[in-house]
Design a protein around this motif. Structure first.
Motif, mmCIF file in Angstrom:
data_model
loop_
_atom_site.group_PDB
_atom_site.id
_atom_site.type_symbol
_atom_site.label_atom_id
_atom_site.label_comp_id
_atom_site.label_asym_id
_atom_site.label_seq_id
_atom_site.Cartn_x
_atom_site.Cartn_y
_atom_site.Cartn_z
ATOM 1 N N LEU A 168 0.855 -1.182 0.000
ATOM 2 C CA LEU A 168 0.000 0.000 0.000
ATOM 3 C C LEU A 168 0.893 1.234 0.000
ATOM 4 C CD1 LEU A 168 -2.664 -1.073 2.648
ATOM 5 C CD2 LEU A 168 -2.976 -0.922 0.183
ATOM 6 N N GLU A 169 0.574 2.196 -0.861
ATOM 7 C CA GLU A 169 1.395 3.396 -0.976
ATOM 8 C C GLU A 169 0.510 4.631 -1.073
ATOM 9 O OE1 GLU A 169 5.288 1.664 -3.374
ATOM 10 O OE2 GLU A 169 3.702 2.695 -4.478
ATOM 11 N N MET A 170 0.910 5.674 -0.363
ATOM 12 C CA MET A 170 0.231 6.958 -0.476
ATOM 13 C C MET A 170 0.696 7.649 -1.752
ATOM 14 S SD MET A 170 0.458 8.412 3.413
ATOM 15 C CE MET A 170 2.253 8.320 3.447
ATOM 16 N N ASP A 171 -0.173 8.483 -2.308
ATOM 17 C CA ASP A 171 0.197 9.222 -3.515
ATOM 18 C C ASP A 171 1.218 10.306 -3.209
ATOM 19 O OD1 ASP A 171 -1.450 7.722 -5.089
ATOM 20 O OD2 ASP A 171 -3.024 9.230 -5.272
ATOM 21 N N LEU A 172 0.956 11.108 -2.170
ATOM 22 C CA LEU A 172 1.776 12.285 -1.888
ATOM 23 C C LEU A 172 1.927 12.469 -0.382
ATOM 24 C CD1 LEU A 172 -0.141 14.643 -4.321
ATOM 25 C CD2 LEU A 172 2.176 13.809 -4.731
ATOM 26 N N LEU A 173 3.058 12.999 0.012
ATOM 27 C CA LEU A 173 3.292 13.375 1.410
ATOM 28 C C LEU A 173 3.983 14.730 1.402
ATOM 29 C CD1 LEU A 173 3.204 12.679 4.428
ATOM 30 C CD2 LEU A 173 5.418 11.545 4.158
ATOM 31 N N PHE A 174 3.323 15.747 1.972
ATOM 32 C CA PHE A 174 3.849 17.114 1.988
ATOM 33 C C PHE A 174 4.465 17.414 3.349
ATOM 34 C CE2 PHE A 174 0.264 17.113 -0.965
ATOM 35 C CZ PHE A 174 0.786 17.753 -2.080
ATOM 36 N N HIS A 175 5.683 17.926 3.334
ATOM 37 C CA HIS A 175 6.353 18.394 4.550
ATOM 38 C C HIS A 175 6.849 19.817 4.280
ATOM 39 C CE1 HIS A 175 6.439 14.926 7.210
ATOM 40 N NE2 HIS A 175 6.883 14.151 6.243
ATOM 41 N N PRO A 176 6.100 20.861 4.611
ATOM 42 C CA PRO A 176 6.581 22.231 4.377
ATOM 43 C C PRO A 176 7.880 22.498 5.119
ATOM 44 C CG PRO A 176 4.232 22.221 4.852
ATOM 45 C CD PRO A 176 4.737 20.833 5.152
ATOM 46 N N THR A 177 8.799 23.181 4.439
ATOM 47 C CA THR A 177 10.098 23.509 5.034
ATOM 48 C C THR A 177 10.222 24.999 5.340
ATOM 49 O OG1 THR A 177 11.064 23.691 2.822
ATOM 50 C CG2 THR A 177 11.238 21.555 3.920
ATOM 51 N N VAL A 178 9.161 25.756 5.103
ATOM 52 C CA VAL A 178 9.086 27.179 5.447
ATOM 53 C C VAL A 178 7.791 27.371 6.222
ATOM 54 C CG1 VAL A 178 10.405 27.880 3.410
ATOM 55 C CG2 VAL A 178 7.902 27.779 3.281
ATOM 56 N N PRO A 179 7.634 28.520 6.871
ATOM 57 C CA PRO A 179 6.364 28.750 7.580
ATOM 58 C C PRO A 179 5.167 28.575 6.640
ATOM 59 C CG PRO A 179 7.980 30.403 8.207
ATOM 60 C CD PRO A 179 8.599 29.619 7.089
ATOM 61 N N ILE A 180 4.194 27.792 7.067
ATOM 62 C CA ILE A 180 3.063 27.448 6.206
ATOM 63 C C ILE A 180 2.306 28.693 5.777
ATOM 64 C CG2 ILE A 180 0.849 26.225 6.143
ATOM 65 C CD1 ILE A 180 2.119 24.127 7.984
ATOM 66 N N GLU A 181 2.205 29.670 6.667
ATOM 67 C CA GLU A 181 1.441 30.875 6.344
ATOM 68 C C GLU A 181 2.093 31.691 5.222
ATOM 69 O OE1 GLU A 181 3.950 31.679 10.059
ATOM 70 O OE2 GLU A 181 2.632 30.094 9.287
ATOM 71 N N SER A 182 3.366 31.417 4.936
ATOM 72 C CA SER A 182 4.047 32.141 3.858
ATOM 73 C C SER A 182 3.851 31.479 2.493
ATOM 74 C CB SER A 182 5.545 32.236 4.157
ATOM 75 O OG SER A 182 6.171 30.951 4.064
ATOM 76 N N LEU A 183 3.243 30.306 2.471
ATOM 77 C CA LEU A 183 3.045 29.582 1.220
ATOM 78 C C LEU A 183 1.876 30.168 0.437
ATOM 79 C CD1 LEU A 183 3.468 25.940 2.568
ATOM 80 C CD2 LEU A 183 5.072 27.177 1.113
ATOM 81 N N PRO A 184 1.921 30.077 -0.896
ATOM 82 C CA PRO A 184 0.800 30.592 -1.707
ATOM 83 C C PRO A 184 -0.417 29.688 -1.601
ATOM 84 C CG PRO A 184 2.402 29.497 -3.112
ATOM 85 C CD PRO A 184 3.016 29.530 -1.733
#
Length: 284
Positions: A34-50
């Motif tokens: 079983l495999e997940m499609d995607l795994l996100f780990h933000p490396t900057v403050p999340i609030e700064s992301l678009p």
């Protein structure tokens, strides 16, 4: 020696209740592993992301439903089970620390039936809670077109007008997005052709599109006049160009647009092409 208890229990129950209950054990739930499609780990403050990536969590499991698929209750059950497995694997006590994203071109009503506190967060994004996990529905049909969302929207499929919007956005932002042209041509060929057909040929110069596809839309001679003979030759071959518009026209077009060095190169290519043609005749 390890004891596998559940087969034993199943056997005990079969012996006791086998005449009124069918009992199966060790049931596969999908192709392994079983495999997940995607795994996100933000490396900057999340609030700064678009947008919409400012709605990621510290760790986000993403599930993409394909172009011909719809996110429904089965997709919801799948990502919940993956989240539970991930929670156990990572030894995460609190489910609110794991965010779920389901990305799809279309969502069925059954998808939202089991989500609590469903709240719109902006165009194309809804947030809710699924069995204690924060979950977001990322709807590619209504997600706004921006430089940040374009990679997500490349995998959109459905309404041809929406696909044309994606192609038009790409052309308008070609300087920033040009490296994705191959994927646009691959995933949205019809939409791209329709958009190109509506464009003035003069505006196509400088775009690194698949010229054979463009040649299907316009006369070769007009393409040469507007995009450039050298690029057409590089794409479909000198011999094909000569056969299409004639040697004289090729030479006249070349002489009017090429530098002296390019003229010499072209003349040598023509000679070589003629020489190869004569050789083929002799060999045959």
């Amino acid at each position: 020696m390890a004891i596998y208890w559940h087969p034993l229990l199943a056997q005990f129950l079969r012996q006791a209740l086998g005449d009124c209950i069918r009992i199966d054990d060790s049931i596969p739930l999908g192709e392994m592993p079983l495999e997940m499609d995607l795994l996100f780990h933000p490396t900057v403050p999340i609030e700064s992301l678009p947008y919409p990536f400012n709605h990621l969590g510290p760790q986000t499991l993403g599930e993409l439903k394909g172009a011909d698929d719809s996110a429904d209750w089965a997709a919801l059950a799948q990502i919940e089970s993956y989240a539970c497995l991930y929670q156990r694997q990572q030894k995460i006590t609190h489910r609110e620390e794991i965010t779920l994203w389901v990305i799809a071109s279309q969502f069925s009503d059954s998808f939202f039936a089991y989500i609590q506190d469903l709240t719109p967060m902006g165009d194309g994004v809804q947030r809710g809670t699924l069995a204690g996990f924060p979950i977001y529905a990322i709807d590619l049909e209504t997600l706004p077109l921006t430089g940040a969302t374009f990679p997500l929207l490349l995998v959109y499929k459905g309404n041809i007008e929406r696909e044309k919007e994606i192609a038009q956005f790409f052309i308008a932002h070609y300087q920033e997005l040009g490296e994705l042209s191959f994927f646009l041509e691959l995933l949205h060929p019809q939409a791209l052709k329709e958009v190109l057909r509506e464009m003035n040929l003069d505006s196509l110069r400088g775009y690194d599109f698949d010229l054979p596809a463009i040649l299907d839309l316009f006369e070769t001679q007009k393409i040469i006049q507007n995009i450039g003979l050298d690029k057409v030759i590089q794409t479909i071959g000198l011999k094909e160009v000569i056969q299409t518009i004639g040697l004289k026209e090729v030479i006249q077009t070349a002489l009017s647009s090429l530098t002296d060095e390019e003229k010499d190169t072209l003349i040598e290519q023509i000679r070589q092409s003629q020489s190869n043609g004569e050789k083929e005749k002799v060999d045959s």
